[in-house]
Scaffold this motif. Structure first.
Motif, PDB file in Angstrom:
ATOM      1  N   VAL A  13       0.844  -1.195   0.000  1.00 19.28           N
ATOM      2  CA  VAL A  13       0.000   0.000   0.000  1.00 19.28           C
ATOM      3  C   VAL A  13       0.880   1.246   0.000  1.00 19.28           C
ATOM      4  O   VAL A  13       1.753   1.408   0.851  1.00 19.28           O
ATOM      5  CB  VAL A  13      -0.936   0.033   1.226  1.00 19.28           C
ATOM      6  N   VAL A  14       0.642   2.121  -0.984  1.00 15.76           N
ATOM      7  CA  VAL A  14       1.394   3.367  -1.101  1.00 15.76           C
ATOM      8  C   VAL A  14       0.392   4.497  -1.270  1.00 15.76           C
ATOM      9  O   VAL A  14      -0.481   4.426  -2.141  1.00 15.76           O
ATOM     10  CB  VAL A  14       2.358   3.328  -2.305  1.00 15.76           C
ATOM     11  N   ALA A  15       0.509   5.538  -0.472  1.00 17.32           N
ATOM     12  CA  ALA A  15      -0.374   6.704  -0.585  1.00 17.32           C
ATOM     13  C   ALA A  15       0.226   7.697  -1.579  1.00 17.32           C
ATOM     14  O   ALA A  15       1.423   8.003  -1.509  1.00 17.32           O
ATOM     15  CB  ALA A  15      -0.545   7.368   0.775  1.00 17.32           C
ATOM     16  N   ALA A  16      -0.605   8.203  -2.492  1.00 20.00           N
ATOM     17  CA  ALA A  16      -0.126   9.200  -3.458  1.00 20.00           C
ATOM     18  C   ALA A  16       0.457  10.411  -2.735  1.00 20.00           C
ATOM     19  O   ALA A  16       1.434  11.000  -3.190  1.00 20.00           O
ATOM     20  CB  ALA A  16      -1.256   9.618  -4.382  1.00 20.00           C
ATOM     21  N   ALA A  17      -0.111  10.769  -1.595  1.00 20.39           N
ATOM     22  CA  ALA A  17       0.373  11.924  -0.826  1.00 20.39           C
ATOM     23  C   ALA A  17       1.793  11.713  -0.308  1.00 20.39           C
ATOM     24  O   ALA A  17       2.500  12.683  -0.029  1.00 20.39           O
ATOM     25  CB  ALA A  17      -0.570  12.215   0.336  1.00 20.39           C
ATOM     26  N   ASP A  18       2.220  10.447  -0.213  1.00 18.93           N
ATOM     27  CA  ASP A  18       3.565  10.141   0.267  1.00 18.93           C
ATOM     28  C   ASP A  18       4.606  10.095  -0.854  1.00 18.93           C
ATOM     29  O   ASP A  18       5.787   9.894  -0.597  1.00 18.93           O
ATOM     30  CB  ASP A  18       3.576   8.796   1.014  1.00 18.93           C
ATOM     31  N   VAL A  19       4.165  10.263  -2.098  1.00 13.94           N
ATOM     32  CA  VAL A  19       5.061  10.225  -3.245  1.00 13.94           C
ATOM     33  C   VAL A  19       5.374  11.656  -3.673  1.00 13.94           C
ATOM     34  O   VAL A  19       4.479  12.481  -3.820  1.00 13.94           O
ATOM     35  CB  VAL A  19       4.407   9.457  -4.416  1.00 13.94           C
ATOM     36  N   ALA A  20       6.643  11.946  -3.877  1.00  8.73           N
ATOM     37  CA  ALA A  20       7.044  13.288  -4.317  1.00  8.73           C
ATOM     38  C   ALA A  20       6.501  13.550  -5.719  1.00  8.73           C
ATOM     39  O   ALA A  20       6.615  12.691  -6.595  1.00  8.73           O
ATOM     40  CB  ALA A  20       8.560  13.416  -4.323  1.00  8.73           C
ATOM     41  N   PRO A  21       5.907  14.724  -5.934  1.00 10.63           N
ATOM     42  CA  PRO A  21       5.398  15.027  -7.275  1.00 10.63           C
ATOM     43  C   PRO A  21       6.526  15.275  -8.262  1.00 10.63           C
ATOM     44  O   PRO A  21       7.554  15.838  -7.919  1.00 10.63           O
ATOM     45  CB  PRO A  21       4.576  16.306  -7.058  1.00 10.63           C
ATOM     46  N   ASN A  22       6.308  14.829  -9.486  1.00 10.54           N
ATOM     47  CA  ASN A  22       7.227  15.124 -10.584  1.00 10.54           C
ATOM     48  C   ASN A  22       6.521  16.155 -11.456  1.00 10.54           C
ATOM     49  O   ASN A  22       5.495  15.862 -12.055  1.00 10.54           O
ATOM     50  CB  ASN A  22       7.514  13.848 -11.382  1.00 10.54           C
ATOM     51  N   ARG A  23       7.044  17.374 -11.507  1.00  8.91           N
ATOM     52  CA  ARG A  23       6.432  18.442 -12.296  1.00  8.91           C
ATOM     53  C   ARG A  23       7.307  18.826 -13.497  1.00  8.91           C
ATOM     54  O   ARG A  23       7.021  19.783 -14.190  1.00  8.91           O
ATOM     55  CB  ARG A  23       6.169  19.658 -11.409  1.00  8.91           C
ATOM     56  N   ARG A  24       8.347  18.050 -13.734  1.00 10.79           N
ATOM     57  CA  ARG A  24       9.296  18.378 -14.805  1.00 10.79           C
ATOM     58  C   ARG A  24       8.632  18.497 -16.172  1.00 10.79           C
ATOM     59  O   ARG A  24       8.973  19.364 -16.962  1.00 10.79           O
ATOM     60  CB  ARG A  24      10.385  17.309 -14.839  1.00 10.79           C
ATOM     61  N   ARG A  25       7.698  17.630 -16.486  1.00 11.07           N
ATOM     62  CA  ARG A  25       7.040  17.639 -17.796  1.00 11.07           C
ATOM     63  C   ARG A  25       5.706  18.370 -17.775  1.00 11.07           C
ATOM     64  O   ARG A  25       5.000  18.404 -18.761  1.00 11.07           O
ATOM     65  CB  ARG A  25       6.842  16.208 -18.285  1.00 11.07           C
ATOM     66  N   GLY A  26       5.340  18.934 -16.626  1.00 13.39           N
ATOM     67  CA  GLY A  26       4.063  19.629 -16.472  1.00 13.39           C
ATOM     68  C   GLY A  26       3.103  18.805 -15.647  1.00 13.39           C
ATOM     69  O   GLY A  26       3.243  17.592 -15.511  1.00 13.39           O
ATOM     70  N   GLY A  27       2.128  19.485 -15.067  1.00 10.19           N
ATOM     71  CA  GLY A  27       1.186  18.797 -14.196  1.00 10.19           C
ATOM     72  C   GLY A  27       1.874  18.297 -12.942  1.00 10.19           C
ATOM     73  O   GLY A  27       3.053  18.573 -12.687  1.00 10.19           O
ATOM     74  N   ASP A  28       1.140  17.569 -12.148  1.00 11.26           N
ATOM     75  CA  ASP A  28       1.642  16.949 -10.921  1.00 11.26           C
ATOM     76  C   ASP A  28       1.512  15.446 -11.132  1.00 11.26           C
ATOM     77  O   ASP A  28       0.417  14.898 -11.066  1.00 11.26           O
ATOM     78  CB  ASP A  28       0.806  17.423  -9.731  1.00 11.26           C
ATOM     79  N   ILE A  29       2.622  14.797 -11.451  1.00 14.62           N
ATOM     80  CA  ILE A  29       2.644  13.365 -11.744  1.00 14.62           C
ATOM     81  C   ILE A  29       3.258  12.643 -10.557  1.00 14.62           C
ATOM     82  O   ILE A  29       4.348  12.995 -10.100  1.00 14.62           O
ATOM     83  CB  ILE A  29       3.460  13.087 -13.021  1.00 14.62           C
ATOM     84  N   ARG A  30       2.553  11.623 -10.079  1.00 18.36           N
ATOM     85  CA  ARG A  30       3.059  10.824  -8.948  1.00 18.36           C
ATOM     86  C   ARG A  30       2.978   9.347  -9.309  1.00 18.36           C
ATOM     87  O   ARG A  30       1.886   8.815  -9.489  1.00 18.36           O
ATOM     88  CB  ARG A  30       2.262  11.099  -7.683  1.00 18.36           C
ATOM     89  N   VAL A  31       4.130   8.710  -9.427  1.00 21.98           N
ATOM     90  CA  VAL A  31       4.165   7.275  -9.697  1.00 21.98           C
ATOM     91  C   VAL A  31       3.996   6.583  -8.350  1.00 21.98           C
ATOM     92  O   VAL A  31       4.887   6.611  -7.503  1.00 21.98           O
ATOM     93  CB  VAL A  31       5.472   6.868 -10.402  1.00 21.98           C
ATOM     94  N   VAL A  32       2.838   5.973  -8.164  1.00 24.68           N
ATOM     95  CA  VAL A  32       2.465   5.424  -6.861  1.00 24.68           C
ATOM     96  C   VAL A  32       2.873   3.957  -6.725  1.00 24.68           C
ATOM     97  O   VAL A  32       3.491   3.565  -5.745  1.00 24.68           O
ATOM     98  CB  VAL A  32       0.944   5.599  -6.627  1.00 24.68           C
ATOM     99  N   LEU A  33       2.514   3.147  -7.701  1.00 21.95           N
ATOM    100  CA  LEU A  33       2.828   1.715  -7.662  1.00 21.95           C
ATOM    101  C   LEU A  33       3.791   1.420  -8.805  1.00 21.95           C
ATOM    102  O   LEU A  33       3.463   1.617  -9.975  1.00 21.95           O
ATOM    103  CB  LEU A  33       1.552   0.887  -7.805  1.00 21.95           C
ATOM    104  N   SER A  34       4.993   0.954  -8.463  1.00 24.68           N
ATOM    105  CA  SER A  34       6.051   0.771  -9.454  1.00 24.68           C
ATOM    106  C   SER A  34       7.044  -0.282  -8.977  1.00 24.68           C
ATOM    107  O   SER A  34       6.958  -0.748  -7.837  1.00 24.68           O
ATOM    108  CB  SER A  34       6.793   2.099  -9.663  1.00 24.68           C
TER     109      SER A  34
END
Length: 151
Positions: A13-34
């Motif tokens: 279980v991984v919370a999106a809020a616990d993942v650092a956002p990646n904004r490099r390409r635009g938007g707020d992208i969070r890879v949660v399950l990987s």
């Protein structure tokens, strides 16, 4: 399986809020399950938030299909050989392997979506190819002349 993958697999279980956002390409992208977070071997899943006026720069995935499901708001997408279309809350779309694509928010409220890519590229750095200049400073700009959708 690597030690990192073994450790990740013990915490499914991984919370999106616990993942650092990646904004490099635009938007707020969070890879949660990987592979890194849960030891997955077939693909990865995450969240995307696109504020009004923001976009995710055009790119393609040489090894993966991408599936996008819009949870709230309306996302505008352009997919090579398909065209430009709107995707409303409760709808999804697929980007075939190797097709250039770009998404943006023309609306007045945030767009929230979930995405999944699979299969995995042989190495992470091979999974994503940028085909458009990235947003200034890694942040999508809402100024009319910066980051305006190319339709």
């Amino acid at each position: 399986m690597s030690e990192t993958a073994k450790a990740a697999a013990t915490s499914p279980v991984v919370a999106a809020a616990d993942v650092a956002p990646n904004r490099r390409r635009g938007g707020d992208i969070r890879v949660v399950l990987s592979p890194k977070t849960v030891g997955s071997t077939s693909g990865f899943m995450g969240t995307l938030t696109v504020r009004p006026g923001e976009y995710v720069a055009e790119h393609y995935h040489p090894y993966s299909e991408e599936f996008v499901f819009v949870v709230s708001g309306t996302l505008v997408a352009r997919v090579e050989d398909v065209g430009v279309f709107e995707v409303a809350a409760g709808e999804g779309f697929m980007v075939p392997i190797g097709r250039r694509h770009r998404v943006w928010n023309d609306g007045d409220s945030d767009v929230r979506a979930v995405f999944y890519l699979g299969p995995l590229a042989p190495r992470p750095e091979l999974g994503h190819v940028d085909t458009e200049e990235l947003p200034v400073g890694g942040e999508a700009m809402s100024q009319p002349d910066v980051g305006a959708p190319r339709r």
